[in-house]
Each structure stands twice: as structure tokens, then as C-alpha cells.
Design an enzyme around this catalytic site. Structure first.
Site, short mmCIF file in Angstrom:
data_model
loop_
_atom_site.label_atom_id
_atom_site.label_comp_id
_atom_site.label_asym_id
_atom_site.label_seq_id
_atom_site.Cartn_x
_atom_site.Cartn_y
_atom_site.Cartn_z
N TRP A 105 0.83 -1.20 0.00
CA TRP A 105 0.00 0.00 0.00
C TRP A 105 0.87 1.25 0.00
CZ3 TRP A 105 -4.39 -1.02 -1.91
CH2 TRP A 105 -5.06 -2.20 -1.59
N ASP A 175 -1.54 6.63 6.52
CA ASP A 175 -2.58 5.73 6.02
C ASP A 175 -2.85 4.72 7.15
OD1 ASP A 175 -4.15 3.79 4.89
OD2 ASP A 175 -2.78 3.31 3.24
N LYS A 199 -12.11 -1.91 6.80
CA LYS A 199 -11.37 -2.88 7.62
C LYS A 199 -11.81 -2.80 9.08
CE LYS A 199 -8.30 -3.20 3.99
NZ LYS A 199 -7.59 -2.31 3.07
C1 LIG Z 1 -7.05 -1.79 2.06
C2 LIG Z 1 -6.01 -0.74 2.17
C3 LIG Z 1 -5.92 0.31 1.25
C4 LIG Z 1 -6.83 0.42 0.06
O1 LIG Z 1 -8.06 0.86 0.46
P1 LIG Z 1 -9.23 1.22 -0.61
O2 LIG Z 1 -10.25 1.82 0.30
O3 LIG Z 1 -9.65 -0.08 -1.21
O4 LIG Z 1 -8.69 2.14 -1.59
C5 LIG Z 1 -4.94 1.26 1.45
N1 LIG Z 1 -4.09 1.18 2.49
C6 LIG Z 1 -4.14 0.17 3.39
C7 LIG Z 1 -3.17 0.14 4.52
C8 LIG Z 1 -5.10 -0.82 3.25
O5 LIG Z 1 -5.16 -1.82 4.14
#
Ligand SMILES: *Cc1c(COP(=O)(O)O)cnc(C)c1O
Length: 363
Positions: A105, A175, A199
Site C-alpha cells: 500500500w 494511512d 477494515k
Molecule cells: C485496504 C487498504 C488500502 C486500500 O483501500 P481502498 O479503500 O480499497 O482504496 C490502502 N491502504 C491500506 C493500509 C489498506 O489496508
């Protein structure tokens, strides 16, 4: 299907939601009490939705201890859109953004930032298959950088930061998609935190952004309106139609978090849940954790078995035992148990006893 037939869902995302949240949403789906319409059928400018979005923001602020001078936004486009919005708004021409690369990511975030401006990779653990988080002394930070970007929990590799990196006065952007609200968060240490909800916070379709006021103003007037943080700050996430249903469910999850003691209580349970699985991984040497011990995630536990055949057999057997989502991401292989806030502790105990039995039969 009666709720008792729910299976143990170890999916990385979208992921398990608290059962009381699903039950409340189900009960009220056709007609919100006192409204006579579904939450999906009402105007986002109605009093009812106003109460929902303002309640969600207030609960989010209370749970995280968001200080004054920060905005909480509910956007769309997922964390992946934030990969682009962050540099579009924060990375001025001629400036450099530092990225700490700890997994797939982070790499995707770098890819978007490079389309906008100059990126410095402050550290990467890719040569070690992202099995750990870099140490402070390994970071080569740019003096006066526009910002430093980090990924607090690496969903695919199963690693997590134990404390924020020291970045001096440079704005820290995080993030936090896969560990937000799994433990207390010190918002003050960040200029911007973003997370796709699917998540640990709610369903897919809503992305939470916590942004400091000065940083929210950095975007140029020439940015597309929807991609400028200032738009969403000024309009309180209601510039256009927001993801109404997602925000509603997110609000229910936040209420559930509050009813269960908030983030400190959540962290305690998460530590206990993860410790049970890691203890089983470490017990005999049959299972091998991917992440180094000091970098282990409490949310995503990645591990290997002695052979790929056994791994395939483990997945198959676990499905038969009523578990879902344990197959690891293809870039790591092996197994991954994602055990977010809403994942029940009985499911942890069931996994541990399945692991024991599997080793007895195959070890
Ligand atoms: C799942 C995830 C993403 C992507 O998320 P989307 O909402 O599908 O764009 C980005 N960063 C991390 C750490 C993730 O676990």
C-alpha cells in the site's frame, strides 16, 4: 439465516462488522424509527441525516480525542483516492515529499505521489520482504519536506508501527486504513490521517480523513473541486451526496466502540487476541511468522507452514471447520488471519485449537 450460523470471518477487508451493528441496521433498514423511510431513501440534507453525520463526527472526535483545529471528513474513493489527494493538496511544485515504504500500500501511495511531484523514499524494507518496520536511525528524511507519509499497519505483510516516527516539525501523513481505532491514536502527532472504512470502521464506500486546518488549506484553487480538501472542510462533507448508508453504519460502529469502553479497552482486547495466535505460532516451530517480532501487527497475522501443500491443506481444512478468509495475500503466501476489532475472541480460540490439531496431524 439465524445469526448463530455466522462463521468466523478472517477476511482482510471488507471485513467482519460487530453483530449488534448488523442487527440494528437490519431492524431499522426498511424504516428508521420515527422516520418511516429507509436511511437509504432520505435526503442527505434532511434533519435525520444531519443528526446521523453530526453524531458520527462527534463520536469519532470523542473516541480519538481529536483536538480543535482538526477536521473530520467522510469522503469517497477509498484510501486509494487519498494516495492521490494527499500529494495533489500537500505537495507544492519544487517541494519534496518523504515516503516510508513498508508494504504494497505504501508503494501504491508513492506511485500516485510521483505523478504529482518529487518523492524521496525515506526508507524501505522491501529487500526484507517487508517483514519489519524501519528503525528511526534508518530514516533519511528531507529537511523541510512537504510531509512524511507512513502506513501505520501493513495489511498484507502483517507489520505495524509501535510508535510514530520522529519527523521534527514536518507534517506526518498516515494511512491508517487497517488499524484505525484498534488502539488509541495521538492525533496531534499527525497532520493528516486517512482510512478506508472497510477494515475496522464500517462498510466500504466511506473514507475517513482527519486533517489539520493549515494542511487542509494548502490545495491550489486549480485543483478539481472534489479533490480539494478545502471543499469538504467548507461543506462539512456535504458538498455532494455523501455515502449515506456507509456513514450510517460507521456511526453505529462508533457507538458500539463507545459502549465497549473506547479505544483503550479495544487495544487491551486486541493485544490479548493477537497474543494468543502469536503464542501458537511461536510454540513449536511448525508455524513461522512472516513479521519480525518487534514489528508484529495486532490486526493481520501472517504465517507460513512447512510447505505450500500443507498451507493449501490448512486453508481447505479451515474452510471445512467454518473459517473464512485465511488464505494469505499472494505476495506473501501462506496464511493470514485478519482479526479486527469486531472479530470475536471465540473465533481466536477456535483458530488456535484448529492450529494445534492441524499440527498434531501433520507436524
Ligand atoms: C485496504 C487498504 C488500502 C486500500 O483501500 P481502498 O479503500 O480499497 O482504496 C490502502 N491502504 C491500506 C493500509 C489498506 O489496508
Amino acid at each position: 439465516m439465524p445469526t448463530t450460523t455466522r462463521i468466523f470471518n478472517f477476511a482482510a477487508g471488507p471485513a467482519v462488522l460487530p453483530l449488534p451493528v448488523l442487527e440494528e441496521a437490519q431492524r431499522d433498514l426498511v424504516s428508521l424509527p420515527g422516520v418511516g423511510m429507509s436511511v437509504m431513501e432520505i435526503s442527505h440534507r434532511s434533519k435525520t441525516f444531519d443528526a446521523i453525520i453530526q453524531g458520527a463526527e462527534a463520536d469519532f472526535r470523542e473516541l480519538a480525542g481529536v483536538p480543535d483545529g482538526y477536521h473530520v471528513l467522510f469522503l469517497q474513493g477509498g484510501a486509494s483516492t487519498q494516495f492521490a489527494m494527499v500529494p495533489m493538496n500537500l505537495l507544492a511544485p519544487g517541494a519534496t515529499a518523504d515516503y516510508i515504504v513498508t508494504g504494497s500500500w505504501s508503494k501504491k501511495a508513492v506511485k500516485e505521489a510521483k505523478k504529482v511531484g518529487t518523492v524521496n523514499i525515506a526508507a524501505t524494507t522491501e529487500a526484507e520482504k517487508f517483514a519489519r518496520i524501519p528503525r528511526q536511525d534508518e530514516l533519511s528524511l528531507t529537511p523541510g519536506a512537504a510531509y512524511v507519509h507512513m502506513t501505520s499497519n501493513n495489511t498484507i505483510y502483517g507489520t505495524a508501527w509501535k510508535a510514530e516516527p520522529q519527523v521534527g516539525g514536518v507534517p506526518l501523513v498516515c494511512d491508517a486504513s487497517s488499524d484505525i481505532f484498534s488502539r488509541p491514536i495521538d492525533v496531534k502527532k499527525h497532520a493528516l490521517v486517512y482510512a478506508g472504512a472497510q477494515k475496522n470502521l464500517g462498510p466500504s464506500g466511506v473514507t475517513v480523513v482527519v486533517i489539520r486546518d493549515d494542511v487542509a488549506k494548502r490545495g491550489s484553487e486549480s485543483l478539481p473541486t472534489m479533490l480539494n480538501y478545502a471543499t469538504h472542510v467548507a461543506e462539512k462533507s456535504l458538498y455532494n451526496t455523501p455515502p449515506v448508508f456507509g456513514i450510517y453504519i460507521l456511526g453505529l460502529v462508533l457507538k458500539w466502540l463507545k459502549a465497549n469502553g473506547g479505544l483503550t479497552a479495544m487495544a487491551k482486547v486486541n493485544e490479548r487476541k493477537a497474543a494468543k495466535v502469536y503464542a501458537e505460532i511461536d510454540r513449536s516451530g511448525f508455524y513461522r511468522g512472516h513479521a519480525q517480532k518487534d514489528s508484529r501487527s495486532l490486526m493481520n497475522i501472517t504465517f507460513r507452514l512447512p510447505s505450500e501443500e500443507l498451507e493449501a491443506q490448512f486453508v481447505k481444512g479451515s474452510t471445512a471447520a467454518g473459517f473464512s478468509g485465511l488464505k494469505g495475500h499472494r505476495s506473501v503466501g501462506g496464511l493470514r488471519a485478519s482479526i479486527y476489532n469486531a472479530f470475536p475472541e471465540e473465533g481466536i480460540d477456535a483458530l488456535v485449537s484448529f492450529m494445534r490439531d492441524f499440527e498434531k496431524k501433520n507436524g
